[in-house]
Enzyme design. Structure first.
Site, PDB file in Angstrom:
ATOM      1  N   GLY A  17       0.799  -1.218   0.000  1.00 37.77           N
ATOM      2  CA  GLY A  17       0.000   0.000   0.000  1.00 37.77           C
ATOM      3  C   GLY A  17       0.830   1.266   0.000  1.00 37.77           C
ATOM      4  O   GLY A  17       2.063   1.234   0.089  1.00 37.77           O
ATOM      5  N   ILE A  42      -3.590 -11.548   7.473  1.00 41.08           N
ATOM      6  CA  ILE A  42      -3.462 -11.147   8.876  1.00 41.08           C
ATOM      7  C   ILE A  42      -4.737 -11.404   9.671  1.00 41.08           C
ATOM      8  O   ILE A  42      -4.733 -11.277  10.906  1.00 41.08           O
ATOM      9  CB  ILE A  42      -3.042  -9.671   9.014  1.00 41.08           C
ATOM     10  CG1 ILE A  42      -4.050  -8.735   8.357  1.00 41.08           C
ATOM     11  CG2 ILE A  42      -1.639  -9.466   8.467  1.00 41.08           C
ATOM     12  CD1 ILE A  42      -3.756  -7.257   8.611  1.00 41.08           C
ATOM     13  N   TYR A 131     -16.953   1.596   9.735  1.00 44.43           N
ATOM     14  CA  TYR A 131     -15.510   1.715   9.518  1.00 44.43           C
ATOM     15  C   TYR A 131     -14.835   2.326  10.739  1.00 44.43           C
ATOM     16  O   TYR A 131     -13.840   1.802  11.261  1.00 44.43           O
ATOM     17  CB  TYR A 131     -15.235   2.580   8.285  1.00 44.43           C
ATOM     18  CG  TYR A 131     -13.813   3.067   8.180  1.00 44.43           C
ATOM     19  CD1 TYR A 131     -12.789   2.209   7.780  1.00 44.43           C
ATOM     20  CD2 TYR A 131     -13.484   4.384   8.507  1.00 44.43           C
ATOM     21  CE1 TYR A 131     -11.469   2.657   7.701  1.00 44.43           C
ATOM     22  CE2 TYR A 131     -12.174   4.835   8.431  1.00 44.43           C
ATOM     23  CZ  TYR A 131     -11.171   3.970   8.028  1.00 44.43           C
ATOM     24  OH  TYR A 131      -9.871   4.407   7.966  1.00 44.43           O
TER      25      TYR A 131
END
Length: 294
Positions: A17, A42, A131
């Site tokens: 990223g 992960i 989020y």
């Protein structure tokens, strides 16, 4: 962090990223194990334990995140898996090998009602979306590691030279300015733009100096509306902007955004790393883009 005569060992997740690639670059003098989504899931606790045990790093830096703010509203479990429970997996693995753990969070943990004063680390969070809630929970899990740094960042721009991933808000603004197109920008959303090389440098400082662990706001100093940021960019580029003023209330998002989300990096400065002003970071980024590749 363990002190050793051998080179520092750093394990980075989310290495493909924008931020992850820059973190890998800033630790180029260390022994880096860089994991992308394809090499390490992960969200798989057993896989994380195995990967960390194999690398036995001094430092684990988690740059992976579920960043689709609106998408999280319809896929909250996916957001929780990456933003909450994956940091828990990494924090537990860090505990097992005695590693320092670094994790990144967001300004979205606040409700955006601060009015004029940038949020400091003592301000109570009030997430307003799936989020945001997933990121706040991830902070709590990350801080459970014996030695953890949680760095809140926002409005990222810039990146490692070879990074070619998804663009961000400022990338889109600059692209529109350079293309002579109309650029829609918020006049009433206040941010602290964050330059990824500065975030990476601050991360390295905290890790290498053994600064007190805990929560830090890691953004470039100052605040501005996106309209003001776009005007500054147009001046630095030497172009006449075609800015279209937009209010937050004019746009319908699935997930609520904090309207005032400027953060204060004063605690980071007290730890020995003063983040440069956002305008200076913007100038350095745009000047760097203008230099042809050798």
């Amino acid at each position: 962090m363990r002190l050793s005569a051998s080179p520092l060992s750093v394990l980075v997740t989310g290495a493909a990223g924008r931020l992850g690639a820059t973190i890998v670059d800033v630790f180029r003098d260390a022994r880096v194990t860089a994991h992308t989504r394809s090499s390490l899931d992960i969200t798989d606790a057993a896989a994380v334990t195995q990967a960390v045990s194999a690398a036995h790093p001094d430092v684990i830096i988690n740059c992976a995140a579920f960043n689709d703010v609106d998408g999280a509203e319809s896929a909250p479990l996916a957001a929780l898996a990456v933003n909450s429970f994956a940091p828990r997996n990494l924090a537990r693995a860090a505990r097992e090998v005695g590693a320092t753990f670094v994790h990144y969070s967001t300004d979205f943990v606040f409700d955006g009602k601060a009015a004029t004063q940038p949020y400091d680390e003592g301000a109570p969070p009030s997430p307003q979306s799936a989020y945001a809630a997933s990121k706040l929970l991830g902070e709590w899990f990350a801080l459970d590691a014996p030695r953890a740094y949680v760095l809140r960042v926002e409005s990222l721009f810039g990146g490692a030279e070879h990074w070619t991933g998804r663009t961000g808000t400022l990338d889109s603004i600059v692209s529109g300015l350079e293309g002579g197109r109309d650029v829609r920008v918020f006049t009433d959303r206040v941010v602290s733009p964050s330059y990824t090389p500065d975030i990476a440098a601050a991360t390295r400082h905290l890790v290498m100096t053994g600064a007190s662990p805990g929560l830090y706001h890691c953004v470039n100093a100052g605040q501005a509306t996106w309209y003001e940021v776009a005007k500054a960019a147009s001046e630095l580029l030497g172009v006449t902007p075609k800015l279209v003023a937009v209010s937050v209330n004019d746009v319908q998002f699935k997930a609520r955004r904090p309207q005032f989300c400027a953060l204060s990096p004063a605690k980071l400065a007290a730890a020995g790393f003063a983040m440069p002003p956002w305008h200076d970071a913007l100038r350095r980024w745009l000047q760097g883009r203008a230099i042809p590749a050798a």
